[in-house]
Every structure is written in structure tokens, then in C-alpha cells.
Design a protein around this motif. Structure first.
Motif, PDB file in Angstrom:
ATOM      1  N   VAL A 115       0.849  -1.192   0.000  1.00  0.00           N
ATOM      2  CA  VAL A 115       0.000   0.000   0.000  1.00  0.00           C
ATOM      3  C   VAL A 115       0.882   1.239   0.000  1.00  0.00           C
ATOM      4  O   VAL A 115       1.909   1.282   0.690  1.00  0.00           O
ATOM      5  CB  VAL A 115      -0.926   0.023   1.231  1.00  0.00           C
ATOM      6  CG1 VAL A 115      -1.806   1.273   1.227  1.00  0.00           C
ATOM      7  CG2 VAL A 115      -1.783  -1.235   1.285  1.00  0.00           C
ATOM      8  N   GLY A 116       0.487   2.247  -0.769  1.00  0.00           N
ATOM      9  CA  GLY A 116       1.276   3.472  -0.784  1.00  0.00           C
ATOM     10  C   GLY A 116       0.505   4.628  -1.373  1.00  0.00           C
ATOM     11  O   GLY A 116      -0.576   4.456  -1.948  1.00  0.00           O
ATOM     12  N   SER A 133      -2.966   0.290  -3.960  1.00  0.00           N
ATOM     13  CA  SER A 133      -2.376  -0.933  -3.410  1.00  0.00           C
ATOM     14  C   SER A 133      -2.176  -1.967  -4.508  1.00  0.00           C
ATOM     15  O   SER A 133      -2.909  -2.002  -5.500  1.00  0.00           O
ATOM     16  CB  SER A 133      -3.243  -1.506  -2.281  1.00  0.00           C
ATOM     17  OG  SER A 133      -4.586  -1.639  -2.676  1.00  0.00           O
ATOM     18  N   VAL A 134      -1.180  -2.816  -4.308  1.00  0.00           N
ATOM     19  CA  VAL A 134      -0.866  -3.891  -5.246  1.00  0.00           C
ATOM     20  C   VAL A 134      -1.848  -5.035  -5.026  1.00  0.00           C
ATOM     21  O   VAL A 134      -2.089  -5.448  -3.887  1.00  0.00           O
ATOM     22  CB  VAL A 134       0.573  -4.395  -5.041  1.00  0.00           C
ATOM     23  CG1 VAL A 134       0.918  -5.480  -6.063  1.00  0.00           C
ATOM     24  CG2 VAL A 134       1.567  -3.238  -5.128  1.00  0.00           C
ATOM     25  N   LEU A 159       1.174  10.201 -13.030  1.00  0.00           N
ATOM     26  CA  LEU A 159       1.028   9.397 -11.821  1.00  0.00           C
ATOM     27  C   LEU A 159       2.315   8.666 -11.448  1.00  0.00           C
ATOM     28  O   LEU A 159       3.082   8.239 -12.310  1.00  0.00           O
ATOM     29  CB  LEU A 159      -0.078   8.362 -12.017  1.00  0.00           C
ATOM     30  CG  LEU A 159      -1.472   8.896 -12.355  1.00  0.00           C
ATOM     31  CD1 LEU A 159      -2.402   7.738 -12.699  1.00  0.00           C
ATOM     32  CD2 LEU A 159      -2.033   9.705 -11.198  1.00  0.00           C
ATOM     33  N   ALA A 160       2.515   8.503 -10.141  1.00  0.00           N
ATOM     34  CA  ALA A 160       3.608   7.676  -9.620  1.00  0.00           C
ATOM     35  C   ALA A 160       3.139   7.050  -8.313  1.00  0.00           C
ATOM     36  O   ALA A 160       2.545   7.723  -7.468  1.00  0.00           O
ATOM     37  CB  ALA A 160       4.868   8.501  -9.395  1.00  0.00           C
ATOM     38  N   PHE A 161       3.417   5.770  -8.143  1.00  0.00           N
ATOM     39  CA  PHE A 161       2.977   5.000  -6.980  1.00  0.00           C
ATOM     40  C   PHE A 161       4.200   4.611  -6.157  1.00  0.00           C
ATOM     41  O   PHE A 161       5.196   4.124  -6.698  1.00  0.00           O
ATOM     42  CB  PHE A 161       2.229   3.756  -7.463  1.00  0.00           C
ATOM     43  CG  PHE A 161       1.896   2.750  -6.395  1.00  0.00           C
ATOM     44  CD1 PHE A 161       1.144   3.099  -5.285  1.00  0.00           C
ATOM     45  CD2 PHE A 161       2.325   1.433  -6.518  1.00  0.00           C
ATOM     46  CE1 PHE A 161       0.826   2.164  -4.307  1.00  0.00           C
ATOM     47  CE2 PHE A 161       2.010   0.485  -5.554  1.00  0.00           C
ATOM     48  CZ  PHE A 161       1.263   0.853  -4.445  1.00  0.00           C
ATOM     49  N   VAL A 162       4.108   4.825  -4.828  1.00  0.00           N
ATOM     50  CA  VAL A 162       5.242   4.549  -3.943  1.00  0.00           C
ATOM     51  C   VAL A 162       4.781   3.619  -2.820  1.00  0.00           C
ATOM     52  O   VAL A 162       4.367   4.073  -1.745  1.00  0.00           O
ATOM     53  CB  VAL A 162       5.837   5.849  -3.361  1.00  0.00           C
ATOM     54  CG1 VAL A 162       7.101   5.535  -2.563  1.00  0.00           C
ATOM     55  CG2 VAL A 162       6.155   6.838  -4.472  1.00  0.00           C
ATOM     56  N   PRO A 163       4.837   2.306  -3.029  1.00  0.00           N
ATOM     57  CA  PRO A 163       4.395   1.376  -1.982  1.00  0.00           C
ATOM     58  C   PRO A 163       5.306   1.426  -0.759  1.00  0.00           C
ATOM     59  O   PRO A 163       6.522   1.600  -0.875  1.00  0.00           O
ATOM     60  CB  PRO A 163       4.468   0.010  -2.676  1.00  0.00           C
ATOM     61  CG  PRO A 163       5.454   0.194  -3.788  1.00  0.00           C
ATOM     62  CD  PRO A 163       5.302   1.608  -4.240  1.00  0.00           C
TER      63      PRO A 163
END
Length: 322
Positions: A115-116, A133-134, A159-163
């Protein structure tokens, strides 16, 4: 909301003179501010770089835009070595139902590996405005969030996702979309029963699937509504997530409601998780914060119910058959 705007009868004329003109300008500005506040509530910023809308609900992200977003993120996060999720707990620990939060209010929580925050990089310094979340998929590259976080009359292109994000650190790296899928019903009229989006993601310069790095939530369709659930999300500007535990309940036939205070803007898209493994932080995903009122209010959060329509959207995004 009363914005103090002037009304003009049909066929009439606007009042004139410096005082009237100043009042009209003030009313228009106040009205625009009110609209912006309502639109941005619980979700992403609205003055955003967008692609053209797609009737199919599918967007293929140009590689150069993803690389640009990843490069922008290097100014605000420190990428660390990947930490593998912990070993799974024994079955009894995994299936034990956590008690509701007491008081029933979201509180600071340890980050979960899958989750991030979802960052937006195209409006000056990158900042996060939603959560994602993945989720498990055959290719291991799938992320879920709310549709209102990624589509606002067009697909967000920054967009950018940082878990696992915490205190400016990206322990599992920065991931950018290769494609985004939403339901046409959301693209056409923001139907709250379709406030779900799936993103396939990649890490710049690395072909490793995100699921192999972070682990993944297992997604469940047609879930039982009255289940002990944990909701986790990143408020706008915060460096750590908030989480709350309670049972979900049906809200009409097409929504889940999660009673808990203190889940503010930025937590949209955060997962509804059951059967959370205390060792890994991973669980079974039964919803994402969104849906009714694009997430809810001070006391309640919502999710579109994950029925057949979400299962079909997942299959399309993951490249499988429903």
C-alpha cells in the motif's frame, strides 16, 4: 452552498457601476472556489495534466511520460533497497478478527508493503493526493485505486505509486503506469458504483514485477458485507498512513459503508482489507475507498461493491478472462 451570487431575470441585464461590478467579480470568484473545493474533496487535484478521454475506459501510458514522472519523484523521495515482506504468520493469527478501533477513529499506522500513496508529478513539486495498493494478478504488475483518483474528464498522465512510503523514503522504489483501466460508466457520468481503477505499473529501468517486490493483496469479488475490515490510506501531505478497523456494512445494493472517523483527503483509493496477516501486512481486498460521495464524509467511508462489473474490469486490466 450559497455563494452569494447575483441572479438575473431572463431577458434582463446585469447591474452596472463600480460597486455592482466588484460584487459580481467577487461572487464569481467565490463560486469558483466553492466548486473547486467540492470537486477536490477526498480525491486528487483538479488542475491536472490529462490525456483525452476514452469511451472504452482504457489508457495506454506513453513511456516517456512515465519516465518523466519517475524522474520528478527523485526530487522528493529517497529510493531504498527493497525489503521483502515478512514470513506469513500461522493460520490462527491470519484468521483472527481484529477488534474495532477504540475510539472508532483512524490513527497513525505502520506502512504496509503493498500500500502506498499515489503521487501527482505534473503540477510543480510532486505531492500525493490518493492511495493505491498492489493486487495479485498473473503478470504481477497490477495496482488498484479509485477511478476518481486517475480520471477527471481525462486520464491523469503524471502518476507515480510509492508502496510502503514513509518519511520521504521509497523502500520498494517508484512505480509508474503502463496502462490504466476504468469502467466506461465512470468515464461517461462518474457513476459511483464504478469508482474503481486498475493500473499496470513498471519501475523505471527494471523489469521486475511489483508483486515480486512488495507482495500483493488478494482480491475478492462478491464479498460478504459484514466482515471485520481494516482500511489504510495516506492523508494529503502526511508522511505515514492512517488506519482504522471496524466491520463493513451494506449501503444500498451497490455500496459498502465503513463507519470510522478521521479518514481525510488523500485516503481515497485506500484498500478495504480482511484477513490481514500481521507478519506481512497483506490481506484480502474487498473494496477501495471511493464510491458514494467519492469516498464519504467525516464519519463514514464507502466503496463500490465488488460485483461482476468489477470482476470484468479486473480481467480486462490484468489481461485475463472474467
Amino acid at each position: 452552498m450559497d455563494t452569494g451570487s447575483m441572479r438575473v431575470k431572463a431577458g434582463g441585464s446585469l447591474p452596472t457601476g463600480p460597486t455592482a461590478l466588484a460584487a459580481l467579480v467577487a461572487a464569481v470568484l467565490l463560486g469558483l472556489a466553492a466548486v473547486a473545493f467540492v470537486v477536490a474533496d477526498r480525491g486528487a487535484a483538479t488542475d491536472a495534466p490529462l490525456s483525452g478521454g476514452a469511451a472504452s475506459g482504457h489508457y495506454t501510458a506513453p513511456r516517456e511520460l512515465g519516465d518523466k514522472a519517475a524522474e520528478a519523484m527523485r526530487t522528493v523521495v529517497r529510493e531504498g533497497g527493497s525489503r521483502a515482506p515478512g514470513a506469513p504468520a500461522d493460520r490462527a493469527a491470519r484468521t483472527a478478527s481484529p477488534p474495532p478501533s477504540d475510539p472508532l477513529e483512524a490513527a497513525p499506522a505502520e506502512p504496509s508493503p503493498a500500500v502506498g500513496p499515489l503521487f501527482y508529478t505534473g503540477q510543480g513539486e510532486p505531492g500525493h493526493g490518493c492511495t493505491a495498493s498492489v493486487v495479485h494478478s498473473p503478470r504481477g504488475d497490477l495496482v488498484i485505486t479509485a477511478a476518481h483518483c486517475v480520471y477527471q474528464g481525462g486520464f491523469r498522465t503524471d502518476l507515480a505509486f510509492v508502496p510502503g512510503y514513509r518519511d520521504g523514503e521509497a523502500p520498494y522504489g517508484v512505480w509508474v503506469p503502463t496502462s490504466v483501466d476504468i469502467s466506461p460508466e465512470w468515464a461517461e457520468d462518474r457513476d459511483p458504483d464504478h469508482d474503481v481503477a486498475f493500473l499496470r505499473v513498471r519501475r523505471a529501468g527494471d523489469g521486475t514485477p511489483v508483486e515480486k517486490v512488495t507482495g500483493a493483496e488478494r482480491i475478492r469479488f462478491s464479498p460478504d458485507p459484514d466482515r471485520p475490515t481494516r482500511v489504510i490510506g495516506y492523508p494529503v501531505g502526511d508522511e505515514r498512513p492512517l488506519a482504522c478497523q471496524n466491520s463493513t456494512e451494506r449501503f444500498g445494493r451497490t455500496q459498502l459503508r465503513f463507519p470510522c472517523e478521521g479518514l481525510p483527503n488523500g485516503t481515497s483509493g485506500g484498500p478495504f482489507l480482511t484477513d490481514v496477516d500481521p507478519a506481512t501486512g497483506l490481506g484480502t481486498l474487498t473494496g477501495v475507498l471511493g464510491g458514494h460521495d467519492e469516498g464519504g464524509d467525516e464519519r463514514n467511508s464507502y466503496s463500490a461493491y465488488f460485483g461482476d462489473h468489477v470482476a470484468k474490469l479486473y480481467a480486462r486490466a490484468a489481461g485475463t478472462r472474467a
